[in-house]
Motif scaffolding. Structure first.
Motif, short mmCIF file in Angstrom:
data_model
loop_
_atom_site.label_atom_id
_atom_site.label_comp_id
_atom_site.label_asym_id
_atom_site.label_seq_id
_atom_site.Cartn_x
_atom_site.Cartn_y
_atom_site.Cartn_z
N TYR A 89 0.83 -1.21 0.00
CA TYR A 89 0.00 0.00 0.00
C TYR A 89 0.86 1.25 0.00
O TYR A 89 0.52 2.25 -0.64
CB TYR A 89 -0.96 -0.01 1.19
N ALA A 90 1.98 1.21 0.75
CA ALA A 90 2.87 2.38 0.78
C ALA A 90 3.39 2.65 -0.63
O ALA A 90 3.40 3.80 -1.10
CB ALA A 90 4.02 2.15 1.75
N CYS A 91 3.81 1.61 -1.30
CA CYS A 91 4.35 1.78 -2.65
C CYS A 91 3.26 2.32 -3.59
O CYS A 91 3.50 3.20 -4.41
CB CYS A 91 4.88 0.44 -3.14
N TYR A 92 2.06 1.81 -3.41
CA TYR A 92 0.93 2.24 -4.24
C TYR A 92 0.67 3.74 -4.05
O TYR A 92 0.51 4.49 -5.03
CB TYR A 92 -0.30 1.43 -3.86
N LYS A 93 0.66 4.17 -2.78
CA LYS A 93 0.41 5.59 -2.53
C LYS A 93 1.56 6.45 -3.06
O LYS A 93 1.34 7.49 -3.68
CB LYS A 93 0.24 5.85 -1.02
#
Ligand SMILES: Nc1ncnc2c1ncn2[C@@H]1O[C@H](COP(=O)(O)OP(=O)(O)OP(=O)(O)O)[C@@H](O)[C@H]1O
Ligand SMILES: [Mg+2]
Lengths: 358, 273
Positions: A89-93
């Protein structure tokens, strides 16, 4: 006979402290790296890359992450899946906000986010140990899964509730999204896994790895030698979660292409834990062996009916798969509770003294 | 001759000239209702071998635990190197130069002899996380430099042959030796040894006594030693403190203590009033 170190004298402490002090091992690792970087890319099909090699490497990295925490530092965790999710999720954001930045930068940076989350959920480890700590990390697992479902901001409020990987580049090559080829994705994963494995091996052989093992083996004595337990345990949580986070980000960006929150469920945690235990607690090579066994063996079994020309229903194959892999895991752990890595060591020892029994 | 007085080993046998390294003042420690230590005071002078003796349950181990910060006494103070303190964490004790071995060997069982002794160098290794991750240049040099020191200790204790053996597989006598090695690797000012010879045969005891004397004389390390074998205590210690039921019943040079009637009674099991 074939595996002897006779005549290989170490003349410096540096040589004695090398990862592979024995020449045969050094040749072995060089061959493996050559196959991974040259052989497989030259000959492998997209299927082999996408369905076997890429997930195998990603799982191996997550297994290293959990092994650092559980195998080396002795802290049991069931939150691996969630920590991988934090990375994803961090990478996605990050890549949503900065789409033009090299995606590899964000893959690695996302590790820091899951490291931070890991530290927070590692705080109870000062007070509680063993199964009780496992339950506390289970709470992390459920809380984070809940967050992945309930916080729309995390998945950019997609109607599907899933994160979908857009096309992103690194060094001018399309690495993610539907347009990305299998080969570039494979190289990206391989490079990250090789570098991070090398770093893990460095950390674990030095002061930091020793202080992890001191806490694992005898925390009271460790404290009297000057190791601060909380400090050390939190560092283990941070490093471990970093590895899991990067693995999670790669899982979505280089392999699955999209993921729902259920991808990071407790099942994933258990799968990684099995890989750690089967491969061998406290062994880096074991991480690769465990991941290979649990990921690659079922894929191979799935192909058997096709190869033999049998028409068996897919569901039946899956069931047989579970039975075979499950039985093998139990058999291996009965024969050698310390896992595949220890079996490998014993085999090497046997080869060394062959043809004599000892 | 005069110059030699500086060397701690030469102030013996009575140690009168040496300054006090550690002073225990009016320390009391209770576990719930059990008084493990009541109002004990004694000191340890620089460079001496100070024996702590007493029957089972006398409070000897508890005393060591107080000294290295593992137990916090309800009353009294500990003065180490002139610094007075009531309570501190074990790692602070380690930092200030106190090392110890345990009554029941407390080695890191999953690690090799070499790694166990290397672990004693932890506080002296300074290279940060990022150098450690790369294990190049400074971090590697540091590791090699400490490895060299550790090899000296391994030679000194004559355990070269078990360097790469996981300590869990070693016989008890060797484990005790490795544990001494780990404590020595910390280069302590004060070394606390809790029954280093328990369960050993005569030969092993002789070896261990020799190591303790050598450590004391070659490195000038001050040693506090708990030991049940009276022969050993009388032979190697400079001064003896005797505990019984948490109280101090004797303190002085070995021959004086041996003649003390209270001590004789305690050891022969004369019932307490
Ligand atoms: N952690 C603890 N909790 C409760 N009681 C304790 C604890 N540690 C020690 N004691 C008690 O304190 C008393 C002194 O114990 P200690 O271990 O210091 O004796 P010792 O002189 O070392 O004996 P030994 O020769 O058997 O080793 C005993 O009565 C013991 O039961
Ligand atoms: Mg005791």
């Amino acid at each position: 006979m074939f595996y002897r170190e006779a005549g290989q004298y170490k003349t410096s402490y540096a040589a004695d402290m090398a990862v592979f002090p024995i020449r045969q091992d050094r040749i072995g690792i060089a061959v493996i790296l050559a196959v991974a970087f040259v052989g497989i890319p030259l000959f492998a099909s997209d299927f082999l890359l996408t369905s076997i090699m890429i997930p195998f490497l990603i799982f191996a990295l997550a297994t290293i992450g959990l092994n650092i925490l559980t195998g080396y530092c002795g802290q049991l965790s069931l939150g691996t899946g969630a920590f991988m999710g934090v990375g994803a999720y961090a990478c996605y954001k990050l890549t949503s906000y900065f789409p033009d930045t090299n995606i590899l930068v964000w893959i690695v940076a996302s590790g820091f986010f899951s490291a931070a989350v890991g530290v927070v959920f590692g705080l109870p480890s000062l007070r509680i140990k063993g199964f009780y700590l496992a339950v506390a990390t289970l709470a992390a697992q459920f809380f984070l899964e809940w967050a992945f479902i309930r916080i729309p901001w995390l998945y950019n409020a997609n109607a599907s509730g899933a994160i979908e990987v857009a096309s992103r580049t690194g060094f001018g090559i399309t690495l993610t999204g539907p347009a990305a080829g299998a080969l570039p994705r494979y190289f990206a994963v391989l490079a990250i896994v090789v570098v991070m494995t090398w770093i893990a091996s460095n950390l674990l052989r030095g002061r930091i790895g020793r202080s992890f093992m001191m806490i694992r083996d005898m925390d009271i004595a460790a404290e009297l030698i000057g190791v601060r337990p909380l400090h050390t345990k939190l560092l283990a949580f941070a490093v471990s979660s970093f590895y899991c986070g990067v693995a999670g980000a790669m899982m979505v960006f280089f392999w699955l292409g999209a993921a729902e929150p259920s991808a990071f469920s407790i099942n994933l945690s258990f799968q990684i834990l099995f890989m750690v235990i089967l491969g061998g607690l406290g062994s880096l090579i074991g991480c690769f062996m465990g991941a290979a066994f649990i990921w690659i063996l079922p894929v191979v079994i799935r192909m058997v009916p096709e190869v033999l020309g049998l028409s068996v229903e897919a569901a039946t194959v899956e069931h047989v798969n579970f039975v075979i892999v499950g039985a093998l895991i139990i058999a291996i752990l009965i024969v050698e509770p310390h896992g595949l890595a220890r079996m490998w060591q014993i085999l090497k020892q046997k080869l060394r003294v062959w043809p004599f029994p000892y | 001759m005069v110059a030699m007085v500086d060397s701690p080993a030469d102030v013996r046998p009575d140690g009168a000239e040496a300054p006090v390294l550690l002073a225990v003042q009016n320390v009391s420690l209770a576990f719930g209702g059990v008084k493990a230590i009541s109002d004990i005071s004694f000191d340890i002078r620089e460079g001496e071998i100070r024996a702590i003796i007493g029957p089972n349950g006398a409070g000897k181990t508890s005393m060591l635990n107080v000294i290295n910060g593992f137990y916090h006494p309800q009353e009294g103070t500990i003065t180490f190197q002139g610094k007075v303190r009531r309570r501190m964490r074990p790692y602070e004790a380690a930092r200030s130069g106190i090392a110890r071995t345990f009554q029941n060997v407390a080695l890191f069982r999953g690690m090799t002899t070499l790694d166990n002794i290397m672990s004693g160098r932890t506080l002296m290794m300074r290279k940060n996380f990022f150098w450690q991750a790369l294990r190049l240049g400074p971090a590697l040099n540091e590791e090699i430099e400490h490895r060299r020191r550790v090899e000296e200790i391994i030679d000194f204790l004559e355990i070269e042959h078990i360097r790469k053996t996981p300590v869990g597989k070693l016989p008890y006598g060797l484990q005790k030796r490795v544990e001494l090695g780990r404590a020595l690797a910390m280069e302590p000012r004060l070394l606390l040894l809790d029954e280093p010879m328990a369960g050993m045969n005569l030969e092993e005891k002789e070896d261990m006594s020799r190591f303790i004397l050598d450590v004391n004389q070659q490195f000038g390390t001050t040693i506090a030693l708990i030991e049940h074998d009276m022969g050993v205590v009388m032979d190697i210690s400079d001064r003896v403190v005797v505990l019984d039921y948490g109280k101090k019943i004797g303190d002085g040079p070995p021959d004086v203590v041996r003649a003390n009637q209270d001590v004789i009674d305690a050891y022969l099991g004369v019932p307490h009033e």
